[in-house]
Scaffold this active site. Sequence first.
Site, PDB file in Angstrom:
ATOM      1  N   SER A 182     -24.967  -9.515 -25.136  1.00  0.00           N
ATOM      2  CA  SER A 182     -24.626  -8.353 -26.242  1.00  0.00           C
ATOM      3  C   SER A 182     -23.666  -9.316 -27.556  1.00  0.00           C
ATOM      4  O   SER A 182     -23.320  -8.771 -27.930  1.00  0.00           O
ATOM      5  CB  SER A 182     -23.563  -7.741 -25.828  1.00  0.00           C
ATOM      6  OG  SER A 182     -21.944  -7.999 -25.205  1.00  0.00           O
ATOM      7  N   GLY A 183     -22.939 -10.474 -26.868  1.00  0.00           N
ATOM      8  CA  GLY A 183     -21.964 -11.156 -28.238  1.00  0.00           C
ATOM      9  C   GLY A 183     -20.708 -11.115 -27.164  1.00  0.00           C
ATOM     10  O   GLY A 183     -18.886 -10.808 -27.802  1.00  0.00           O
ATOM     11  N   GLY A 184     -20.908  -9.757 -26.331  1.00  0.00           N
ATOM     12  CA  GLY A 184     -19.341 -10.005 -26.171  1.00  0.00           C
ATOM     13  C   GLY A 184     -18.621 -11.030 -24.742  1.00  0.00           C
ATOM     14  O   GLY A 184     -20.129 -12.017 -24.797  1.00  0.00           O
ATOM     15  N   VAL A 185     -17.487 -11.708 -24.304  1.00  0.00           N
ATOM     16  CA  VAL A 185     -17.204 -12.639 -24.003  1.00  0.00           C
ATOM     17  C   VAL A 185     -17.900 -13.222 -22.440  1.00  0.00           C
ATOM     18  O   VAL A 185     -18.099 -13.912 -22.212  1.00  0.00           O
ATOM     19  CB  VAL A 185     -15.740 -12.676 -23.758  1.00  0.00           C
ATOM     20  CG1 VAL A 185     -15.515 -13.321 -23.221  1.00  0.00           C
ATOM     21  CG2 VAL A 185     -14.679 -11.987 -24.513  1.00  0.00           C
ATOM     22  N   ASP A 186     -17.948 -11.481 -21.844  1.00  0.00           N
ATOM     23  CA  ASP A 186     -18.710 -11.810 -20.430  1.00  0.00           C
ATOM     24  C   ASP A 186     -20.080 -12.517 -20.793  1.00  0.00           C
ATOM     25  O   ASP A 186     -20.710 -13.512 -19.737  1.00  0.00           O
ATOM     26  CB  ASP A 186     -18.631 -10.724 -19.509  1.00  0.00           C
ATOM     27  CG  ASP A 186     -17.532 -10.287 -19.567  1.00  0.00           C
ATOM     28  OD1 ASP A 186     -16.396 -11.145 -19.770  1.00  0.00           O
ATOM     29  OD2 ASP A 186     -17.260  -8.865 -19.188  1.00  0.00           O
ATOM     30  N   SER A 187     -20.873 -11.787 -21.481  1.00  0.00           N
ATOM     31  CA  SER A 187     -22.673 -12.047 -21.243  1.00  0.00           C
ATOM     32  C   SER A 187     -23.060 -13.043 -22.400  1.00  0.00           C
ATOM     33  O   SER A 187     -23.365 -14.014 -21.526  1.00  0.00           O
ATOM     34  CB  SER A 187     -23.079 -11.160 -21.435  1.00  0.00           C
ATOM     35  OG  SER A 187     -22.805 -11.268 -23.028  1.00  0.00           O
ATOM     36  N   SER A 188     -21.372 -14.105 -23.103  1.00  0.00           N
ATOM     37  CA  SER A 188     -21.663 -14.874 -23.535  1.00  0.00           C
ATOM     38  C   SER A 188     -22.121 -16.076 -22.837  1.00  0.00           C
ATOM     39  O   SER A 188     -22.066 -16.850 -22.949  1.00  0.00           O
ATOM     40  CB  SER A 188     -20.460 -14.767 -24.810  1.00  0.00           C
ATOM     41  OG  SER A 188     -21.201 -14.136 -25.773  1.00  0.00           O
TER      42      SER A 188
ATOM     43  N   HIS B 238       8.083  -6.897  -4.087  1.00  0.00           N
ATOM     44  CA  HIS B 238       6.589  -7.447  -4.438  1.00  0.00           C
ATOM     45  C   HIS B 238       6.969  -8.896  -5.151  1.00  0.00           C
ATOM     46  O   HIS B 238       7.462  -8.812  -6.668  1.00  0.00           O
ATOM     47  CB  HIS B 238       6.191  -6.707  -5.131  1.00  0.00           C
ATOM     48  CG  HIS B 238       5.774  -5.262  -4.323  1.00  0.00           C
ATOM     49  ND1 HIS B 238       4.326  -5.369  -4.153  1.00  0.00           N
ATOM     50  CD2 HIS B 238       6.279  -4.013  -4.166  1.00  0.00           C
ATOM     51  CE1 HIS B 238       4.222  -3.986  -3.725  1.00  0.00           C
ATOM     52  NE2 HIS B 238       5.666  -3.403  -3.361  1.00  0.00           N
TER      53      HIS B 238
ATOM     54  N   CYS C  59       5.799  -6.007   2.224  1.00  0.00           N
ATOM     55  CA  CYS C  59       5.367  -4.939   2.087  1.00  0.00           C
ATOM     56  C   CYS C  59       4.808  -3.872   2.640  1.00  0.00           C
ATOM     57  O   CYS C  59       5.265  -4.339   4.544  1.00  0.00           O
ATOM     58  CB  CYS C  59       5.022  -3.950   0.557  1.00  0.00           C
ATOM     59  SG  CYS C  59       6.041  -2.604   0.416  1.00  0.00           S
ATOM     60  N   TYR C  60       3.804  -3.039   2.215  1.00  0.00           N
ATOM     61  CA  TYR C  60       3.391  -2.151   3.843  1.00  0.00           C
ATOM     62  C   TYR C  60       2.605  -3.330   4.515  1.00  0.00           C
ATOM     63  O   TYR C  60       2.771  -3.241   5.680  1.00  0.00           O
ATOM     64  CB  TYR C  60       1.961  -1.544   2.647  1.00  0.00           C
ATOM     65  CG  TYR C  60       1.211  -0.897   3.867  1.00  0.00           C
ATOM     66  CD1 TYR C  60       1.852   0.426   4.614  1.00  0.00           C
ATOM     67  CD2 TYR C  60       0.263  -1.422   4.157  1.00  0.00           C
ATOM     68  CE1 TYR C  60       0.473   0.741   5.412  1.00  0.00           C
ATOM     69  CE2 TYR C  60      -0.499  -0.945   5.693  1.00  0.00           C
ATOM     70  CZ  TYR C  60       0.310   0.799   5.707  1.00  0.00           C
ATOM     71  OH  TYR C  60      -0.895   1.507   7.095  1.00  0.00           O
TER      72      TYR C  60
ATOM     73  N   LYS D  42     -10.955 -12.037 -15.823  1.00  0.00           N
ATOM     74  CA  LYS D  42     -11.434 -11.489 -17.321  1.00  0.00           C
ATOM     75  C   LYS D  42     -10.585 -13.373 -17.717  1.00  0.00           C
ATOM     76  O   LYS D  42     -11.373 -14.227 -18.732  1.00  0.00           O
ATOM     77  CB  LYS D  42     -10.770 -10.877 -17.808  1.00  0.00           C
ATOM     78  CG  LYS D  42     -11.151 -10.474 -19.453  1.00  0.00           C
ATOM     79  CD  LYS D  42     -12.698 -10.157 -19.471  1.00  0.00           C
ATOM     80  CE  LYS D  42     -13.281  -9.874 -21.018  1.00  0.00           C
ATOM     81  NZ  LYS D  42     -14.655  -8.981 -20.590  1.00  0.00           N
TER      82      LYS D  42
ATOM     83  N   GLY E  99       0.522  -1.741   0.155  1.00  0.00           N
ATOM     84  CA  GLY E  99      -0.113   0.024  -0.184  1.00  0.00           C
ATOM     85  C   GLY E  99       1.100   0.946   0.337  1.00  0.00           C
ATOM     86  O   GLY E  99       2.475   1.073   0.457  1.00  0.00           O
TER      87      GLY E  99
ATOM     88  N   GLU F 109       4.438 -10.259  -7.032  1.00  0.00           N
ATOM     89  CA  GLU F 109       3.230 -11.093  -7.120  1.00  0.00           C
ATOM     90  C   GLU F 109       4.023 -10.824  -8.721  1.00  0.00           C
ATOM     91  O   GLU F 109       3.320 -10.359  -9.381  1.00  0.00           O
ATOM     92  CB  GLU F 109       2.175 -10.209  -6.951  1.00  0.00           C
ATOM     93  CG  GLU F 109       2.078  -8.665  -6.932  1.00  0.00           C
ATOM     94  CD  GLU F 109       2.850  -8.483  -5.339  1.00  0.00           C
ATOM     95  OE1 GLU F 109       3.986  -8.667  -5.261  1.00  0.00           O
ATOM     96  OE2 GLU F 109       2.379  -7.443  -4.950  1.00  0.00           O
TER      97      GLU F 109
END
Length: 514
Positions: free
Chosen positions: A224-230, A170, A83-84, A370, A56, A172
Amino acid sequence: METTERIIILDFGSQYTQVIARRVREFQVFSEILPYTTSAKAIAERQPKGIILSGGPASVYSPKAPQVDPELFKLGIPVLGICYGMQLIAKNLGGKVHKSTHREYGRGTLTVKSTSKLFAKLPKKLEIWNSHGDKLIGAPKGFKAIAVTENAPFAAIEHTNDHIYGIQFHPEVAHTPRGKEILGNFIKGICKCKGTWTTASFIDRTVAEIREQVGKSKVILGLSGGVDSSVAAALIHKAIGRQLTCIYVDNGMMRANETESVKRIFANGLGLKLVVVNASKSFLSKLKGVTDPEKKRKIIGAEFIRVFEAAKKSAGKAEFLAQGTVYPDVIESISIDGNPAAMIKSHHNVGGLPKNMKFKLVEPLKQLFKDEVRQVGEALGLPKEMVWRQPFPGPGLAVRCLGEITEEKLRILREADRIIVEEMKKSDWYYKVWQSFGVLLPVRSVGVMGDERTYDYTIAMRCVNSQDAMTADWTRLPHELLAKISNRVINEVRGVNRMVLDISSKPPATIEWE
Ligand code: XMP
């Protein structure tokens, strides 16, 4: 059902918190980001196998510094402070933190001093990434230094009996090349996670949960045809079949063959109940004469809601509304001065539904990142071109057709865009970049075609690399590819005589032009 193995990440405002959560999941362990204000009791109730305290931007001694519930260190659950997070361990358990006026930032070398489970199977010298202001100059009681750097005598500390670990650097980020193994040692070696969070187990569990939540009721989903809604549609369809109705609104600003491919994949392929509403006329008539970008977006947003409301009646009485919400939409960015993740919020999401619709929500992807959504999509058998497609804005080609929108300009843009996508795919660039598309500029310029003078439109090509759309850089595409695209667009699309390349990064430019 067996409880899910989980690691909790307390967020102290680091720009890398989501990256830590992603890394944990690469070990097939579920990770959950919670605000730093979460009490030790609430954390214990979730039965995590381990707790990570994020980094942070604050100094632990500043009056407004985010604090941790100290009871957390008495739970007996392994803790890793990054770290923090490490400075919080020191502050709460009696170590000494030196308040520094400058940040140590950049690459460094870590020297491992004693055998520790945290550095199991790793060499004694490790390349690491630093980004910290304050640093530890005295370990808390019962802790020992397990690694040092040139500037830090306590670059890593441990309390083996209490299972508490702290690291200054870090692990990550990619700049700490062996960081993944350090996190793996914590997750597998110290927290003893087995790694049971897999795509297949996620699908099985979520299908069962959807069935339980929905019962015999009906569900509608705006596809919508997008990845998430599909992917959400495919997953919910697997759970409840034809109790789900998907509504796809063709607003007239779709890309070439978009509507056909949605029909082919979902209605014909999956056998999903799909209502396609062709609303292009009403959208276009509302947009007539409008040139202001914000006005265009507002009109499209409002019209979408109106059309969706009318269409949903055809689904019968639905009690639930399903949405493809993903994890980054859900995580609240902790607002701490200096945290870029909190400062840059997504500024618009036109093409969505209002929050106050009278439905119960089904959001099966809301714990996924995603790329995990994409893995689920692949496992459910959705085609690659759908699962790996680039993001496409809710208002569609409208934000890429500058100035007034007309059917003719949309035709030009759609044809140019189809050629760009085709060539990007053929050359294997399409899946390597964040987005690549055409924009129709509202100016015309002079050209020659054969013996004739032309006065036609210009297409700008935008192609960017990005991790999350917050920042982006223009992609250095090979000149041969650019030449091919420009040749084809100018020769094949009637109404275009010039093509230019957008070489601006975000910020200060945005990815879309409107
Ligand atoms: P900008 O243009 O702000 O875009 O750099 C960032 C990302 O968001 C996408 N975008 C949208 N997505 N509805 C969406 O669902 C919208 O109204 C919208 N506007 C922009 C854009 O394509 C880029 O990936």
